[in-house]
Design a protein around this motif. Structure first.
Motif, mmCIF file in Angstrom:
data_model
loop_
_atom_site.group_PDB
_atom_site.id
_atom_site.type_symbol
_atom_site.label_atom_id
_atom_site.label_comp_id
_atom_site.label_asym_id
_atom_site.label_seq_id
_atom_site.Cartn_x
_atom_site.Cartn_y
_atom_site.Cartn_z
ATOM 1 N N ARG A 124 -9.710 -6.220 -2.090
ATOM 2 C CA ARG A 124 -9.986 -5.292 -0.985
ATOM 3 C C ARG A 124 -9.350 -3.938 -1.266
ATOM 4 N NH1 ARG A 124 -9.167 -8.856 4.602
ATOM 5 N NH2 ARG A 124 -10.714 -10.470 4.109
ATOM 6 N N ARG A 125 -8.170 -3.953 -1.884
ATOM 7 C CA ARG A 125 -7.519 -2.703 -2.270
ATOM 8 C C ARG A 125 -8.263 -2.062 -3.442
ATOM 9 N NH1 ARG A 125 -5.318 -5.283 1.958
ATOM 10 N NH2 ARG A 125 -3.604 -4.037 2.779
ATOM 11 N N TRP A 126 -8.817 -2.885 -4.318
ATOM 12 C CA TRP A 126 -9.566 -2.370 -5.462
ATOM 13 C C TRP A 126 -10.811 -1.610 -4.989
ATOM 14 C CZ3 TRP A 126 -14.537 -3.742 -7.222
ATOM 15 C CH2 TRP A 126 -14.882 -3.220 -8.473
ATOM 16 N N PHE A 127 -11.521 -2.178 -4.032
ATOM 17 C CA PHE A 127 -12.734 -1.534 -3.530
ATOM 18 C C PHE A 127 -12.434 -0.155 -2.943
ATOM 19 C CE2 PHE A 127 -14.746 -5.828 -3.430
ATOM 20 C CZ PHE A 127 -15.913 -5.498 -4.104
ATOM 21 N N SER A 128 -11.312 -0.045 -2.267
ATOM 22 C CA SER A 128 -10.967 1.236 -1.631
ATOM 23 C C SER A 128 -9.997 2.073 -2.474
ATOM 24 C CB SER A 128 -10.360 0.986 -0.242
ATOM 25 O OG SER A 128 -9.269 0.083 -0.325
ATOM 26 N N GLN A 129 -9.615 1.541 -3.664
ATOM 27 C CA GLN A 129 -8.761 2.276 -4.607
ATOM 28 C C GLN A 129 -7.419 2.680 -4.002
ATOM 29 O OE1 GLN A 129 -10.227 3.318 -8.233
ATOM 30 N NE2 GLN A 129 -10.506 1.256 -7.381
ATOM 31 N N VAL A 130 -6.858 1.801 -3.172
ATOM 32 C CA VAL A 130 -5.598 2.102 -2.484
ATOM 33 C C VAL A 130 -4.413 2.185 -3.451
ATOM 34 C CG1 VAL A 130 -3.962 1.241 -0.747
ATOM 35 C CG2 VAL A 130 -6.417 1.091 -0.331
ATOM 36 N N HIS B 253 -6.639 -2.006 -11.012
ATOM 37 C CA HIS B 253 -6.336 -1.225 -9.808
ATOM 38 C C HIS B 253 -6.084 0.251 -10.137
ATOM 39 C CE1 HIS B 253 -6.198 -4.022 -6.435
ATOM 40 N NE2 HIS B 253 -5.668 -4.930 -7.243
ATOM 41 N N ASP C 255 0.824 -1.214 0.000
ATOM 42 C CA ASP C 255 0.000 0.000 0.000
ATOM 43 C C ASP C 255 0.857 1.263 0.000
ATOM 44 O OD1 ASP C 255 -2.148 -1.735 0.142
ATOM 45 O OD2 ASP C 255 -2.515 -1.396 2.275
#
Length: 199
Positions: free
Chosen positions: A84-90, A123, A55
């Motif tokens: 999970r990173r995709w959902f929050s666009q990290v 991503h 991250d």
């Protein structure tokens, strides 16, 4: 970016028999040699701390062996978990690149590199190509040429299926080192541009 201010490169890879780990280490050498702080992350044993390293990184380099025309199952599990990173666009606007290894000189490695690029695009990341002309493409060339396998999207390596990790070809390791250095340079340029715009 790390607290030290250095460009940070995370290498997220899976290696079934050790060959791809050797290539990952070559990418890391290239990145470190170009001035990056490097995190080598084996995705089949990834920890919460290592997810945090991904991250925080300026760039993520994806790597896995090519099995049956795509990345290994362990890498696919990691990619699915990254949703999970995709959902929050990290990972949006990070840089990305990739490398792969197979027993055959072609071995459909382009399919795996394309898969990595698609993962990065989902991503919202920016893909960094290998940036090398193909080697070993004329009568004057040899298997010792850098990028001897002639890939453009990322670094490709070939390892005999009946030999250990020490058999990864030196020119493929040099190609992987080039990729690590290139990603580091591009990440530094990208970060400098962001800093200039913010000012």
């Amino acid at each position: 970016m790390s607290p030290s201010g250095r460009t940070t490169i995370a290498i997220a890879f899976h290696s079934g028999y050790g060959h791809t780990a050797v290539v990952a280490e070559a990418v890391a050498r290239g990145a470190a040699g170009a001035g990056a702080e490097v995190a080598l992350i084996s995705v089949d044993t990834i920890t919460d701390e290592q997810w945090a390293q991904l991250d925080a990184a300026d760039a993520i380099v994806f790597g896995a062996a090519t099995y049956m025309g795509t990345a290994s199952a362990a890498f696919h599990s990691f990619a699915e978990a990254s949703s999970r990173r995709w959902f929050s666009q990290v990972w949006v606007d990070k840089l990305a690149a990739g490398f792969t290894n197979s027993g055959a000189k072609s071995g459909d490695k382009s399919s795996t590199l394309g898969y990595f690029a698609t993962l990065a695009a989902q991503h919202g990341m920016h893909w960094i190509s290998l940036g090398l002309m193909p080697g070993w493409d004329s009568t004057k060339g040899s298997e010792d040429d850098i990028n001897r396998l002639g890939f453009f999207m990322g670094a490709g390596a070939q390892s005999p299926t009946d030999a250990g990790p020490e058999a990864v070809h030196e020119s493929d390791l040099a190609t992987a080192e080039h990729l690590g250095a290139r990603v580091t340079r591009q990440a530094a340029i990208y970060r400098a541009g962001r800093t200039a715009l913010a000012a």
